[in-house]
Design a protein around this motif. Structure first.
Motif, PDB file in Angstrom:
ATOM      1  N   GLU A  72       0.894  -1.236   0.069  1.00 53.72           N
ATOM      2  CA  GLU A  72      -0.164   0.042  -0.071  1.00 53.72           C
ATOM      3  C   GLU A  72       0.635   1.072   0.020  1.00 53.72           C
ATOM      4  OE1 GLU A  72      -3.804   1.665   2.649  1.00 53.72           O
ATOM      5  OE2 GLU A  72      -3.682  -0.571   2.030  1.00 53.72           O
ATOM      6  N   GLU A  73       2.024   1.178   0.642  1.00 57.22           N
ATOM      7  CA  GLU A  73       2.948   2.499   0.435  1.00 57.22           C
ATOM      8  C   GLU A  73       3.514   2.772  -1.005  1.00 57.22           C
ATOM      9  OE1 GLU A  73       6.144   1.476   3.000  1.00 57.22           O
ATOM     10  OE2 GLU A  73       5.051   0.948   4.870  1.00 57.22           O
ATOM     11  N   MET A  74       3.301   1.682  -1.778  1.00 56.72           N
ATOM     12  CA  MET A  74       3.645   2.105  -3.202  1.00 56.72           C
ATOM     13  C   MET A  74       2.552   2.562  -4.128  1.00 56.72           C
ATOM     14  SD  MET A  74       6.874   1.309  -2.277  1.00 56.72           S
ATOM     15  CE  MET A  74       7.640   1.397  -3.901  1.00 56.72           C
ATOM     16  N   MET A  75       1.417   2.486  -3.498  1.00 64.50           N
ATOM     17  CA  MET A  75       0.173   2.824  -4.457  1.00 64.50           C
ATOM     18  C   MET A  75      -0.077   4.333  -4.589  1.00 64.50           C
ATOM     19  SD  MET A  75      -2.177  -0.549  -3.237  1.00 64.50           S
ATOM     20  CE  MET A  75      -1.537  -2.269  -3.585  1.00 64.50           C
ATOM     21  N   ASN A  76      -0.711   4.631  -5.667  1.00 56.87           N
ATOM     22  CA  ASN A  76      -1.275   5.890  -5.787  1.00 56.87           C
ATOM     23  C   ASN A  76      -2.532   6.045  -5.462  1.00 56.87           C
ATOM     24  OD1 ASN A  76      -2.334   8.424  -6.698  1.00 56.87           O
ATOM     25  ND2 ASN A  76      -0.686   8.475  -8.066  1.00 56.87           N
ATOM     26  N   LEU A  77      -2.852   6.475  -4.261  1.00 58.02           N
ATOM     27  CA  LEU A  77      -4.327   6.113  -3.635  1.00 58.02           C
ATOM     28  C   LEU A  77      -5.377   7.212  -4.079  1.00 58.02           C
ATOM     29  CD1 LEU A  77      -3.227   4.715  -0.002  1.00 58.02           C
ATOM     30  CD2 LEU A  77      -4.014   3.407  -2.063  1.00 58.02           C
ATOM     31  N   ASP A  78      -4.808   8.044  -4.803  1.00 57.12           N
ATOM     32  CA  ASP A  78      -5.880   9.138  -5.127  1.00 57.12           C
ATOM     33  C   ASP A  78      -6.607   8.617  -6.288  1.00 57.12           C
ATOM     34  OD1 ASP A  78      -4.497  11.016  -4.066  1.00 57.12           O
ATOM     35  OD2 ASP A  78      -3.134  11.532  -5.584  1.00 57.12           O
ATOM     36  N   SER A  79      -6.297   7.413  -6.883  1.00 58.23           N
ATOM     37  CA  SER A  79      -7.057   6.705  -7.991  1.00 58.23           C
ATOM     38  C   SER A  79      -7.701   5.458  -7.472  1.00 58.23           C
ATOM     39  CB  SER A  79      -6.257   6.411  -9.060  1.00 58.23           C
ATOM     40  OG  SER A  79      -5.667   7.703  -9.510  1.00 58.23           O
ATOM     41  N   ILE A  80      -7.349   4.972  -6.552  1.00 57.74           N
ATOM     42  CA  ILE A  80      -7.650   3.506  -6.411  1.00 57.74           C
ATOM     43  C   ILE A  80      -8.059   3.267  -4.939  1.00 57.74           C
ATOM     44  CG2 ILE A  80      -6.225   2.353  -8.021  1.00 57.74           C
ATOM     45  CD1 ILE A  80      -4.116   1.805  -6.243  1.00 57.74           C
ATOM     46  N   VAL A  81      -8.879   2.112  -4.643  1.00 54.99           N
ATOM     47  CA  VAL A  81      -9.052   1.708  -3.274  1.00 54.99           C
ATOM     48  C   VAL A  81      -8.417   0.484  -2.982  1.00 54.99           C
ATOM     49  CG1 VAL A  81     -11.058   3.310  -2.960  1.00 54.99           C
ATOM     50  CG2 VAL A  81     -11.607   1.084  -3.643  1.00 54.99           C
ATOM     51  N   THR A  82      -8.292  -0.054  -1.897  1.00 53.43           N
ATOM     52  CA  THR A  82      -7.758  -1.423  -1.632  1.00 53.43           C
ATOM     53  C   THR A  82      -8.674  -2.156  -0.538  1.00 53.43           C
ATOM     54  OG1 THR A  82      -6.382  -0.671   0.256  1.00 53.43           O
ATOM     55  CG2 THR A  82      -5.530  -0.530  -2.155  1.00 53.43           C
ATOM     56  N   SER A  83      -8.607  -3.387  -0.633  1.00 49.66           N
ATOM     57  CA  SER A  83      -9.410  -4.388   0.137  1.00 49.66           C
ATOM     58  C   SER A  83      -8.859  -5.456   0.375  1.00 49.66           C
ATOM     59  CB  SER A  83     -10.778  -4.405  -0.223  1.00 49.66           C
ATOM     60  OG  SER A  83     -11.685  -5.162   0.748  1.00 49.66           O
ATOM     61  N   ALA A  84      -9.329  -6.336   1.238  1.00 47.34           N
ATOM     62  CA  ALA A  84      -8.891  -7.609   1.268  1.00 47.34           C
ATOM     63  C   ALA A  84      -9.843  -8.557   0.104  1.00 47.34           C
ATOM     64  CB  ALA A  84      -9.197  -8.220   2.631  1.00 47.34           C
ATOM     65  N   VAL A  85      -9.211  -9.669  -0.354  1.00 45.98           N
ATOM     66  CA  VAL A  85     -10.310 -10.432  -1.044  1.00 45.98           C
ATOM     67  C   VAL A  85     -11.417 -11.146  -0.613  1.00 45.98           C
ATOM     68  CG1 VAL A  85     -10.135 -12.194  -3.139  1.00 45.98           C
ATOM     69  CG2 VAL A  85      -8.323 -10.600  -2.849  1.00 45.98           C
ATOM     70  N   SER A  86     -12.660 -10.684  -0.526  1.00 42.85           N
ATOM     71  CA  SER A  86     -13.445 -11.025   0.181  1.00 42.85           C
ATOM     72  C   SER A  86     -14.803 -11.768  -0.463  1.00 42.85           C
ATOM     73  CB  SER A  86     -14.030 -10.256   1.370  1.00 42.85           C
ATOM     74  OG  SER A  86     -14.459  -8.843   0.512  1.00 42.85           O
ATOM     75  N   HIS A  87     -15.024 -11.079  -1.578  1.00 43.43           N
ATOM     76  CA  HIS A  87     -16.343 -11.667  -2.237  1.00 43.43           C
ATOM     77  C   HIS A  87     -15.961 -13.158  -2.999  1.00 43.43           C
ATOM     78  CE1 HIS A  87     -19.651 -11.790  -4.957  1.00 43.43           C
ATOM     79  NE2 HIS A  87     -20.210 -10.932  -4.331  1.00 43.43           N
ATOM     80  N   PRO A  88     -16.666 -14.020  -3.129  1.00 43.74           N
ATOM     81  CA  PRO A  88     -16.586 -15.029  -3.895  1.00 43.74           C
ATOM     82  C   PRO A  88     -16.211 -15.026  -5.065  1.00 43.74           C
ATOM     83  CG  PRO A  88     -18.377 -15.374  -2.092  1.00 43.74           C
ATOM     84  CD  PRO A  88     -17.973 -13.938  -2.257  1.00 43.74           C
ATOM     85  N   HIS A  89     -16.820 -13.918  -5.811  1.00 39.57           N
ATOM     86  CA  HIS A  89     -16.704 -13.740  -7.384  1.00 39.57           C
ATOM     87  C   HIS A  89     -15.245 -13.393  -7.538  1.00 39.57           C
ATOM     88  CE1 HIS A  89     -16.899 -12.524 -11.679  1.00 39.57           C
ATOM     89  NE2 HIS A  89     -16.374 -11.257 -11.096  1.00 39.57           N
ATOM     90  N   TRP A  90     -14.459 -12.672  -6.637  1.00 38.12           N
ATOM     91  CA  TRP A  90     -13.417 -12.006  -6.990  1.00 38.12           C
ATOM     92  C   TRP A  90     -12.328 -13.231  -6.785  1.00 38.12           C
ATOM     93  CZ3 TRP A  90     -14.194  -8.361 -10.029  1.00 38.12           C
ATOM     94  CH2 TRP A  90     -15.230  -7.696  -9.886  1.00 38.12           C
TER      95      TRP A  90
END
Length: 512
Positions: free
Chosen positions: A434-452
């Motif tokens: 997460e320290e390397m990401m540009n969080l102005d454009s994206i959001v992060t999460s754990a992989v929780s939904h069965p589809h993903w």
């Protein structure tokens, strides 16, 4: 994939790629008239372009903002003469067709452009006005008052343009050009191209204007008046790549659709492998064909050169046992590319780079599996391809608009900048991604939904099967614990279009 050309080498490679797709095509490079454009034009000529367009500051359509029209670039006369002179001095002029545009209004302008070195002439703005455009500069707002550029049926009803009006305009241009040629004793434009000695500076009787010294524009380079300007065919032919052998050896596939597998040894001078073969696939079977993903499999051993699998079409699969240079899968269009280390390699693939920079640049469809790290600008402008790699450098997934990227390793800085579509997954057991990401454009999460989770695991399983990746095998073996080490990256813009796919409570499964 032409928006981010950072060097003349990038441009030369793109021209090479395009000419592999269609050797008969002429490649045009547009340059803004500016100081130093001659040096750039010389590089473009050496890169084997066929046409160089020098565009002046005084053109542009109604969609161009006034600031761009008034303050960008120089007059075409300045850029054209510099380009013509530098090309002639470096004995490159006969390789190139020079074209100019940017405010050509009369036949006299065309003759002057010819005398300054241009062989072709663009008159887009004048043609647009002949069709009825009044240059109100609001094309983007869907409110064109004369109906030239709008989807509003009421406004479109006001459009009075016709092809005859443009034909009439061109006829008048031709008539005026012929009259001027007759006055100076020339039978055709070809006779006066580059004859700047026929031009003189006109005194306007105005102190400010007469202080201008236009002599630098009126220089005739020795020998430039003896160049034969033949525009009938491309002048810069590029050498064949390995595809010439692939097409010959795979004749049964290209002629009858027979499933085939071919093998070759490669080195890094073999560039753009698979591109001309893809062109033949599309011509024979169509872009939306019914071929199996590995209908034609090309197995390569060694180090592949730049643009491996560029624009690869459905039905083509390229497997490399070794490594590959920059631009792997550039513009990938449905094909499959697999890159893995040699079987006897003692290196840990996940800790070593196996493919170069700008991988999957502008890809629209297809798959890439690489058992190793990718370089910088990985999957930039990807809009549909699915890829698994084991690490990437800075600016990964920049401006990505579609597709899926799975990174089983570390990432570089500015990951996901400008990302507006698609999905990415990063394996991050150390919690550093997460320290390397540009969080102005994206959001992060754990992989929780069965589809993903299903999408992620399916791609890793295929990666393990295609490449024999030991890292992928370990992750799959301990999936219940390793799943928690993945970070899912979703563009913020997607959250406004789908029902919060990262939320564990959401049961919506959005379209890819």
């Amino acid at each position: 994939p032409h928006h981010d050309i950072y060097s003349i080498e990038d441009l030369a490679q793109l021209i090479y790629d395009l000419k592999q797709i269609n050797p008969r095509a002429k490649v045009t490079v547009k340059l803004v008239a500016s100081s130093g454009v001659g040096t750039i034009a010389a590089g473009v000529a050496k890169a084997k372009a066929d046409v160089i367009l020098i565009s002046g500051h005084n053109g542009g359509t109604g969609a161009s903002p006034a600031t761009s029209i008034k303050y960008a670039g120089l007059p075409w006369e300045m850029g054209l003469t510099e380009a013509h002179q530098v090309l002639a001095m470096n004995k490159l002029r006969d390789r190139i067709t020079l074209r100019t545009d940017g405010g050509l209004r009369t036949g006299r302008d065309i003759v002057i452009a010819a005398l300054m070195g241009a062989e072709e002439y663009g008159i887009g703005t004048a043609a647009l006005i002949a069709m009825g455009c009044i240059m109100v500069r609001q094309c983007q707002s869907n409110t064109c008052p004369v109906g030239v550029c709008t989807q509003d049926e009421r406004l479109r009803a006001k459009f009075t343009g016709s092809a005859d009006k443009v034909v009439n305009l061109i006829t008048f241009y031709a008539q005026e050009v012929r009259e001027i040629l007759a006055e100076i004793g020339a039978r055709s434009l070809d006779e006066i191209i580059g004859r700047a000695d026929l031009l003189t500076q006109v005194s306007r009787g105005h102190a400010d204007l007469d202080d201008l010294d236009l002599n630098p524009l009126l220089i005739t380079v020795d020998g430039s008046d003896r160049i034969v300007y033949d525009r009938s065919k491309p002048r810069n032919v590029v050498p064949d790549t390995l595809d010439a052998e692939i097409i010959r050896d795979g004749a049964r596939f290209f002629e009858d659709g027979e499933k085939m597998q071919l093998s070759y040894a490669v080195r890094n001078t073999h560039r753009t492998i698979g591109t001309r073969a893809s062109s033949h696939i599309v011509k024979k079977f169509g872009m939306r064909n019914n071929l199996q993903p590995d209908h034609l499999t090309v197995k390569l051993t060694g180090s592949a050169g730049q643009s491996l699998g560029a624009f690869a079409a459905p039905g083509l699969k390229i497997e490399v046992s070794g490594d590959a240079n920059d631009y792997v899968g550039k513009g990938l269009s449905g094909g499959t590319v697999v890159v893995r280390p040699p079987m006897a390699s003692p290196l840990d693939a996940g800790d070593n780079t196996i493919i170069g920079n700008t991988v999957l640049y502008g890809a629209t469809d297809g798959h890439l599996f690489a058992a190793g790290r990718a370089g910088e600008r990985f999957a930039v402008r990807n809009s549909g391809a699915k890829v698994v790699v084991e690490g990437c450098g800075s600016n990964g997934c920049e401006y990505m608009t579609g597709g899926v990227a799975v990174i089983l390793g570390g990432i570089g800085a500015n990951f996901g900048a400008g990302m507006t579509g698609g999905m990415a997954y990063v394996w991050d057991p150390e919690g550093e991604a997460e320290e390397m990401m540009n969080l102005d454009s994206i959001v992060t999460s754990a992989v929780s939904h069965p589809h993903w989770e299903s999408e992620l695991r399916g791609l890793i399983e295929r990666h393990a099967a295609e490449t024999g990746s030991r890292r992928a095998a370990r992750i799959l073996q301990h999936w219940e614990t390793e799943r928690a080490n993945f970070v899912q990256i979703c563009p913020k813009e997607m959250l406004t279009r789908i029902a919060h796919p990262l939320s564990p409570e959401s049961q919506a499964v959005p379209a890819e």
